[in-house]
Design a protein around this motif. Sequence first.
Motif, PDB file in Angstrom:
ATOM      1  N   GLU A 130       7.472  78.228  39.006  1.00  0.00           N
ATOM      2  CA  GLU A 130       7.812  77.297  40.299  1.00  0.00           C
ATOM      3  C   GLU A 130       9.025  78.244  40.189  1.00  0.00           C
ATOM      4  OE1 GLU A 130       8.426  73.496  39.136  1.00  0.00           O
ATOM      5  OE2 GLU A 130       7.086  73.321  37.917  1.00  0.00           O
ATOM      6  N   SER A 131       9.132  79.053  41.971  1.00  0.00           N
ATOM      7  CA  SER A 131      10.300  79.229  42.355  1.00  0.00           C
ATOM      8  C   SER A 131      11.089  77.919  43.830  1.00  0.00           C
ATOM      9  CB  SER A 131      10.447  80.764  42.456  1.00  0.00           C
ATOM     10  OG  SER A 131      10.958  81.023  43.673  1.00  0.00           O
ATOM     11  N   LYS A 132      12.261  78.202  43.639  1.00  0.00           N
ATOM     12  CA  LYS A 132      12.788  77.002  44.655  1.00  0.00           C
ATOM     13  C   LYS A 132      14.172  76.957  45.049  1.00  0.00           C
ATOM     14  CE  LYS A 132      11.950  73.173  42.515  1.00  0.00           C
ATOM     15  NZ  LYS A 132      10.953  73.809  40.953  1.00  0.00           N
ATOM     16  N   ARG A 133      15.017  76.847  46.247  1.00  0.00           N
ATOM     17  CA  ARG A 133      16.231  76.959  45.831  1.00  0.00           C
ATOM     18  C   ARG A 133      16.716  75.795  46.685  1.00  0.00           C
ATOM     19  NH1 ARG A 133      14.637  81.751  47.487  1.00  0.00           N
ATOM     20  NH2 ARG A 133      16.325  83.336  47.861  1.00  0.00           N
ATOM     21  N   VAL A 134      17.178  74.765  46.176  1.00  0.00           N
ATOM     22  CA  VAL A 134      17.313  73.272  46.008  1.00  0.00           C
ATOM     23  C   VAL A 134      18.971  72.592  46.557  1.00  0.00           C
ATOM     24  CG1 VAL A 134      17.420  71.196  44.763  1.00  0.00           C
ATOM     25  CG2 VAL A 134      16.064  72.753  44.056  1.00  0.00           C
TER      26      VAL A 134
ATOM     27  N   THR B  49      22.573  69.119  41.220  1.00  0.00           N
ATOM     28  CA  THR B  49      22.371  71.076  41.845  1.00  0.00           C
ATOM     29  C   THR B  49      23.795  71.533  42.463  1.00  0.00           C
ATOM     30  OG1 THR B  49      20.552  72.908  41.798  1.00  0.00           O
ATOM     31  CG2 THR B  49      21.389  71.330  43.453  1.00  0.00           C
ATOM     32  N   ASP B  50      23.612  73.123  41.864  1.00  0.00           N
ATOM     33  CA  ASP B  50      25.076  73.909  42.125  1.00  0.00           C
ATOM     34  C   ASP B  50      24.467  74.368  43.824  1.00  0.00           C
ATOM     35  OD1 ASP B  50      22.499  75.390  41.411  1.00  0.00           O
ATOM     36  OD2 ASP B  50      24.531  76.791  40.239  1.00  0.00           O
ATOM     37  N   ASP B  51      25.597  75.428  44.329  1.00  0.00           N
ATOM     38  CA  ASP B  51      25.282  75.563  45.206  1.00  0.00           C
ATOM     39  C   ASP B  51      24.625  76.726  45.289  1.00  0.00           C
ATOM     40  OD1 ASP B  51      27.234  73.813  46.901  1.00  0.00           O
ATOM     41  OD2 ASP B  51      29.333  75.306  46.666  1.00  0.00           O
ATOM     42  N   GLU B  52      23.616  77.153  44.709  1.00  0.00           N
ATOM     43  CA  GLU B  52      23.706  79.066  44.895  1.00  0.00           C
ATOM     44  C   GLU B  52      22.474  79.054  44.384  1.00  0.00           C
ATOM     45  OE1 GLU B  52      25.079  83.772  44.287  1.00  0.00           O
ATOM     46  OE2 GLU B  52      26.251  82.414  44.585  1.00  0.00           O
ATOM     47  N   PRO B  53      20.993  79.108  44.280  1.00  0.00           N
ATOM     48  CA  PRO B  53      19.649  79.733  43.682  1.00  0.00           C
ATOM     49  C   PRO B  53      20.054  80.831  43.344  1.00  0.00           C
ATOM     50  CG  PRO B  53      19.202  78.884  46.209  1.00  0.00           C
ATOM     51  CD  PRO B  53      21.153  78.079  45.859  1.00  0.00           C
ATOM     52  N   ALA B  54      19.567  81.273  42.156  1.00  0.00           N
ATOM     53  CA  ALA B  54      20.294  82.752  41.584  1.00  0.00           C
ATOM     54  C   ALA B  54      19.266  83.061  40.593  1.00  0.00           C
ATOM     55  CB  ALA B  54      21.176  82.827  41.550  1.00  0.00           C
ATOM     56  N   PRO B  55      18.654  84.786  40.711  1.00  0.00           N
ATOM     57  CA  PRO B  55      17.949  84.934  40.204  1.00  0.00           C
ATOM     58  C   PRO B  55      18.013  85.306  38.761  1.00  0.00           C
ATOM     59  CG  PRO B  55      17.979  86.703  42.095  1.00  0.00           C
ATOM     60  CD  PRO B  55      19.091  85.647  42.136  1.00  0.00           C
ATOM     61  N   PRO B  56      17.334  84.414  37.963  1.00  0.00           N
ATOM     62  CA  PRO B  56      18.327  84.011  36.585  1.00  0.00           C
ATOM     63  C   PRO B  56      18.179  85.479  35.357  1.00  0.00           C
ATOM     64  CG  PRO B  56      15.357  83.697  35.980  1.00  0.00           C
ATOM     65  CD  PRO B  56      15.806  84.341  37.713  1.00  0.00           C
ATOM     66  N   GLN B  57      17.884  86.456  36.181  1.00  0.00           N
ATOM     67  CA  GLN B  57      18.225  87.837  35.340  1.00  0.00           C
ATOM     68  C   GLN B  57      20.306  89.085  35.552  1.00  0.00           C
ATOM     69  OE1 GLN B  57      15.986  87.686  37.619  1.00  0.00           O
ATOM     70  NE2 GLN B  57      15.793  89.450  39.272  1.00  0.00           N
ATOM     71  N   ASP B  58      20.327  87.821  37.377  1.00  0.00           N
ATOM     72  CA  ASP B  58      21.800  87.965  37.583  1.00  0.00           C
ATOM     73  C   ASP B  58      22.600  87.190  36.679  1.00  0.00           C
ATOM     74  OD1 ASP B  58      20.297  89.133  39.033  1.00  0.00           O
ATOM     75  OD2 ASP B  58      21.090  88.507  41.280  1.00  0.00           O
ATOM     76  N   VAL B  59      21.998  86.361  36.358  1.00  0.00           N
ATOM     77  CA  VAL B  59      22.974  85.255  35.971  1.00  0.00           C
ATOM     78  C   VAL B  59      23.765  85.884  34.393  1.00  0.00           C
ATOM     79  CG1 VAL B  59      23.289  83.069  34.274  1.00  0.00           C
ATOM     80  CG2 VAL B  59      22.196  82.889  37.116  1.00  0.00           C
ATOM     81  N   THR B  60      22.354  86.190  33.619  1.00  0.00           N
ATOM     82  CA  THR B  60      22.645  86.703  32.491  1.00  0.00           C
ATOM     83  C   THR B  60      23.363  87.815  32.223  1.00  0.00           C
ATOM     84  OG1 THR B  60      19.999  86.571  31.517  1.00  0.00           O
ATOM     85  CG2 THR B  60      21.366  87.984  30.607  1.00  0.00           C
ATOM     86  N   ALA B  61      23.296  89.267  33.757  1.00  0.00           N
ATOM     87  CA  ALA B  61      24.191  90.315  34.048  1.00  0.00           C
ATOM     88  C   ALA B  61      25.579  89.632  33.926  1.00  0.00           C
ATOM     89  CB  ALA B  61      23.506  91.414  35.236  1.00  0.00           C
ATOM     90  N   PHE B  62      25.880  88.756  35.063  1.00  0.00           N
ATOM     91  CA  PHE B  62      27.028  88.230  35.077  1.00  0.00           C
ATOM     92  C   PHE B  62      27.095  88.151  33.526  1.00  0.00           C
ATOM     93  CE2 PHE B  62      30.227  84.642  36.163  1.00  0.00           C
ATOM     94  CZ  PHE B  62      31.217  85.114  36.722  1.00  0.00           C
ATOM     95  N   ALA B  63      26.986  86.979  32.491  1.00  0.00           N
ATOM     96  CA  ALA B  63      27.289  87.024  31.875  1.00  0.00           C
ATOM     97  C   ALA B  63      27.887  87.936  31.079  1.00  0.00           C
ATOM     98  CB  ALA B  63      26.567  85.694  30.538  1.00  0.00           C
TER      99      ALA B  63
ATOM    100  N   GLY C  22      11.220  78.997  48.768  1.00  0.00           N
ATOM    101  CA  GLY C  22      12.300  78.181  49.927  1.00  0.00           C
ATOM    102  C   GLY C  22      13.309  77.237  49.601  1.00  0.00           C
ATOM    103  N   TRP C  23      13.258  76.732  50.361  1.00  0.00           N
ATOM    104  CA  TRP C  23      14.419  75.433  50.409  1.00  0.00           C
ATOM    105  C   TRP C  23      13.761  74.446  50.436  1.00  0.00           C
ATOM    106  CZ3 TRP C  23      19.623  75.747  48.717  1.00  0.00           C
ATOM    107  CH2 TRP C  23      20.252  77.121  49.103  1.00  0.00           C
ATOM    108  N   VAL C  24      13.925  73.040  49.204  1.00  0.00           N
ATOM    109  CA  VAL C  24      13.595  71.808  49.462  1.00  0.00           C
ATOM    110  C   VAL C  24      15.159  70.798  49.270  1.00  0.00           C
ATOM    111  CG1 VAL C  24      11.426  71.768  48.099  1.00  0.00           C
ATOM    112  CG2 VAL C  24      14.128  71.853  46.392  1.00  0.00           C
ATOM    113  N   ASP C  25      15.111  69.653  49.613  1.00  0.00           N
ATOM    114  CA  ASP C  25      15.638  68.567  49.470  1.00  0.00           C
ATOM    115  C   ASP C  25      15.209  67.228  49.096  1.00  0.00           C
ATOM    116  OD1 ASP C  25      15.085  67.579  52.296  1.00  0.00           O
ATOM    117  OD2 ASP C  25      16.239  68.286  53.074  1.00  0.00           O
TER     118      ASP C  25
END
Length: 296
Positions: A263-267, A218-232, A120-123
């Motif tokens: 831990e899983s969260k959207r900041v 923090t950045d604008d887009e919380p994302a699954p870590p596997q997506d970042v690796t695939a994009f790299a 979920g989202w946190v602020d």
Amino acid sequence: MATLVVIGLGYSATRAVEEVAPRFDRIVVTVRDPARAAGLNASGVGSVAVEALAFDGTAASDRLAAALHGADALLVSAPPAADGADPLLACHRTDLDAARRLAWVGYLSTVGVYGDAGGGWVDETSPCRPVSPRSAARLAVEGAWAGFGAVRGVPVVMMRLSGIYGPGQNALEQVRSGTAKRIVKPGQVFNRIHVDDIAGAVAASLARPDVTGPLNVTDDEPAPPQDVTAFAAELLGVPPPPEQDWEAAWPTLSPMARSFWGESKRVKNARLRRDLGYPLRHPTYREGLRALLAAG
């Protein structure tokens, strides 16, 4: 003569010093290793001349005390000590109370203080329920610095950082070196922040000392870590590493990695943008990784 004191010259603080150096006539930094301090005194931080002091947080330093007495701004990047206390407050609270020119304190903390939000989202108004002892200590130190600011009437901002990446420390390097893993845990998301945006936020905060308290950097887009690796891997034109099941990968992870994966969260970063008025240079991991690739 405007003076900046930096406690704990690590990866993020180094980039911040390079960013804000033109605002100061004197920059004093601390590191734990006396040999590294000697090297910094000789070579500087990039093109920035600094006065480097050895400070390991176990005993007060006369030279650091003198620097604090003349400090206009203080950036604290050192982690809590083994007992959970802030090393500077523990060793130099009297000197900080005597620092009459001090007009800004920045403390580099972590979004880990929020704990697990189940995706979920946190602020900054969300309750903090840290899971790891490391994050619990960070939250306690945040409170100690807020208390100092309230007593002294000094603006204090607690910058809560997401997963840090930048030159030499990013998914591109991991793919190139063959150490990248594409671990899949359904529903798992993280935020990230490019080290340049940490530096930019520090500079913006120095210009807006009225924006105090906790601030998610923090950045604008919380994302699954596997997506970042695939994009790299896509940017490098190589196949991504194979996906790994979370439970199978767990025994191979370091304690630090396990704390992240627990831990899983959207900041949210609305306060960074709205109150501080800081526009991210790298709003998502895509812009950040593209810039790192272009820079070589």
